[in-house]
Design a protein around this motif. Sequence first.
Motif, short mmCIF file in Angstrom:
data_model
loop_
_atom_site.label_atom_id
_atom_site.label_comp_id
_atom_site.label_asym_id
_atom_site.label_seq_id
_atom_site.Cartn_x
_atom_site.Cartn_y
_atom_site.Cartn_z
N SER A 259 -59.69 -41.83 10.06
CA SER A 259 -59.33 -42.31 8.75
C SER A 259 -58.31 -43.24 8.96
N THR A 260 -57.90 -44.38 8.12
CA THR A 260 -57.22 -45.66 8.53
C THR A 260 -55.74 -45.31 8.09
N ALA A 261 -55.39 -44.34 7.27
CA ALA A 261 -54.17 -44.28 7.06
C ALA A 261 -53.83 -42.84 6.34
N LEU A 262 -52.75 -42.35 6.27
CA LEU A 262 -52.27 -41.29 5.55
C LEU A 262 -51.48 -41.83 4.27
N VAL A 263 -52.18 -41.41 3.14
CA VAL A 263 -51.57 -42.01 1.81
C VAL A 263 -51.34 -40.80 0.90
N VAL A 264 -50.10 -40.98 0.20
CA VAL A 264 -49.78 -40.04 -0.69
C VAL A 264 -49.63 -40.64 -2.19
N ALA A 265 -50.36 -39.86 -3.13
CA ALA A 265 -50.29 -40.31 -4.48
C ALA A 265 -49.91 -39.27 -5.58
N GLY A 266 -49.52 -39.76 -6.91
CA GLY A 266 -49.34 -38.71 -7.63
C GLY A 266 -48.01 -38.60 -8.00
N GLY A 267 -47.55 -37.77 -9.12
CA GLY A 267 -46.19 -37.78 -9.49
C GLY A 267 -45.15 -37.26 -8.39
N VAL A 268 -45.54 -36.50 -7.81
CA VAL A 268 -44.63 -35.58 -6.79
C VAL A 268 -44.65 -36.72 -5.45
N ALA A 269 -45.42 -37.66 -5.52
CA ALA A 269 -45.29 -38.65 -4.46
C ALA A 269 -43.83 -39.60 -4.63
N ALA A 270 -43.14 -39.21 -5.53
CA ALA A 270 -41.85 -39.76 -5.94
C ALA A 270 -41.02 -39.35 -5.03
N ASN A 271 -40.99 -38.15 -4.62
CA ASN A 271 -40.22 -37.15 -3.97
C ASN A 271 -39.60 -37.78 -2.54
N GLY A 272 -38.33 -38.25 -2.42
CA GLY A 272 -37.93 -38.78 -1.38
C GLY A 272 -38.21 -37.89 0.02
N PRO A 273 -37.81 -36.65 0.13
CA PRO A 273 -38.06 -35.84 1.09
C PRO A 273 -39.40 -35.61 1.63
N ILE A 274 -40.23 -35.43 0.44
CA ILE A 274 -41.77 -35.27 0.84
C ILE A 274 -42.45 -36.59 1.38
N ARG A 275 -42.10 -37.74 0.94
CA ARG A 275 -42.25 -38.82 1.57
C ARG A 275 -41.90 -38.97 2.94
N ALA A 276 -40.69 -38.67 3.12
CA ALA A 276 -40.16 -39.00 4.71
C ALA A 276 -41.09 -38.01 5.69
N ALA A 277 -41.21 -36.95 4.98
CA ALA A 277 -41.97 -35.78 5.97
C ALA A 277 -43.16 -36.12 6.28
N LEU A 278 -43.86 -36.62 5.13
CA LEU A 278 -45.25 -37.17 5.50
C LEU A 278 -45.26 -38.61 6.50
N ALA A 279 -44.01 -39.29 5.85
CA ALA A 279 -44.23 -40.49 7.04
C ALA A 279 -44.24 -40.17 8.59
N ALA A 280 -43.37 -39.06 8.94
CA ALA A 280 -43.12 -38.56 9.86
C ALA A 280 -44.36 -37.88 10.60
N LEU A 281 -45.06 -37.42 9.80
CA LEU A 281 -46.37 -36.70 10.46
C LEU A 281 -47.63 -37.64 10.44
N ALA A 282 -47.47 -38.60 9.43
CA ALA A 282 -48.41 -39.97 10.14
C ALA A 282 -48.16 -40.63 11.31
N GLY A 283 -46.82 -40.89 11.51
CA GLY A 283 -46.25 -41.27 12.82
C GLY A 283 -46.78 -40.45 14.08
N GLU A 284 -46.74 -39.31 13.99
CA GLU A 284 -47.13 -38.32 15.08
C GLU A 284 -48.68 -38.58 15.48
N HIS A 285 -49.37 -38.85 14.40
CA HIS A 285 -50.89 -39.29 14.55
C HIS A 285 -51.13 -40.63 14.68
N GLY A 286 -50.14 -41.49 14.88
CA GLY A 286 -50.25 -42.81 15.05
C GLY A 286 -50.99 -43.82 13.96
N LEU A 287 -50.75 -43.08 12.74
CA LEU A 287 -51.45 -43.65 11.36
C LEU A 287 -50.58 -44.36 10.59
N PRO A 288 -50.97 -45.25 9.95
CA PRO A 288 -49.87 -45.90 9.01
C PRO A 288 -49.68 -44.94 7.78
#
Length: 344
Positions: A259-288
């Motif tokens: 997979s080329t990237a981790l992407v989040v979409a949908g209304g709940v994706a507007a949530n700041g802490p959720i975005r931040a946690a997923l960004a960190a997870l993607a970072g762990e996997h070396g993914l954008p």
Amino acid sequence: MSLILGLESSCDETAVALVTSGRRILAQKVAGQEAAHRPYGGVVPEIAARAHVEILPDLIEETLAEAGVRLGAVDAVAATAGPGLIGGVMVGLVAAKGLALSAGKPLVAVNHLEGHALSPMLTEPSLAFPYLLLLVSGGHCQLLLVEGLGRYRRLATTIDDAVGEAFDKVAKLLGLGFPGGPAVERAASAGDPRAVPLPRPLVGSGEPHFSFAGLKSAVLRARESGRWRAEDLAASFQQAVVDCLVDRTRLALARAGESTALVVAGGVAANGPIRAALAALAGEHGLPFLAPPPWLCTDNAAMIAWAGALRFEAGLVDGLDAPARARWPLDPAAETVRGAGAKA
Ligand code: KG4
Ligand code: ZN
């Protein structure tokens, strides 16, 4: 380059947009119905359908006028044909059929979930298939491997409530108002995420599915105990959701293969802490990590016009007999998961 008029009416947002296959958004309008549903603390399907009828004709005219485009200049008319609240879906789809018929243009019947799934590509030209998508909205909580246009492999879904639904119910029981997601996020920012012990349903389980009904009930019991402040309950609930989403997405990343990237979409994706946690997870996997801008995360017609543009250019147009569907899974091969109110 084609120009598509898109309509969205599957829930409580009436939306119209004009988008080109070259990612230009000529105009996009969203008319919310919060005030009409607020007294009930949730979306009332009949009220939503009626509101779409009242709002849509003017919104279409305003969108065309703002872009300075005549209906005759569009190449196709796209509309959400499901899944969603059936009355509302019918209103938008019938309107699109009328416009398509009168202008002699093809109709593109778009799956609302495909709109969300492809929305990140509208603002991010570098995003390439396949990508892992966490789709979190008021009606859905799914992990999808987006392999190509019309090719979606569902890796996980919720066995009961959607995550946005959980936010909305928790907001209601904490007396925070409607719509619930932003209200819970605001209250949570003034609370302690470790204050209230709450469960993390399905965390650690071998299948990457989701469950939020038990978490919501635990918040209700904690509330009734009278021991906790609403801010601490909101923060602890939001943290439990973050932990569930991260754990389940981590498992799906391991399962998804390439997979080329981790992407989040949908209304709940507007949530700041959720975005931040997923960004960190993607970072762990070396993914954008990619998240569409908040206006493109919540329901809108730009994503429907964009999905319509991709389908139109691929020759995927529909007849005027295209049905409105309350349920329409993106991955028809995905098994139904056990659970009281499993969503498609
Ligand atoms: O995608 P969407 O606009 O409509 C559906 O297709 O369901 O998502 C709406 C959902 C609602 O449940 C709303 O409470 C939630 O997204 N939401 C949020 C936030 N903003 C909207 N949830 C958590 N945090 C937010 N900031
Ligand atoms: Zn949606």
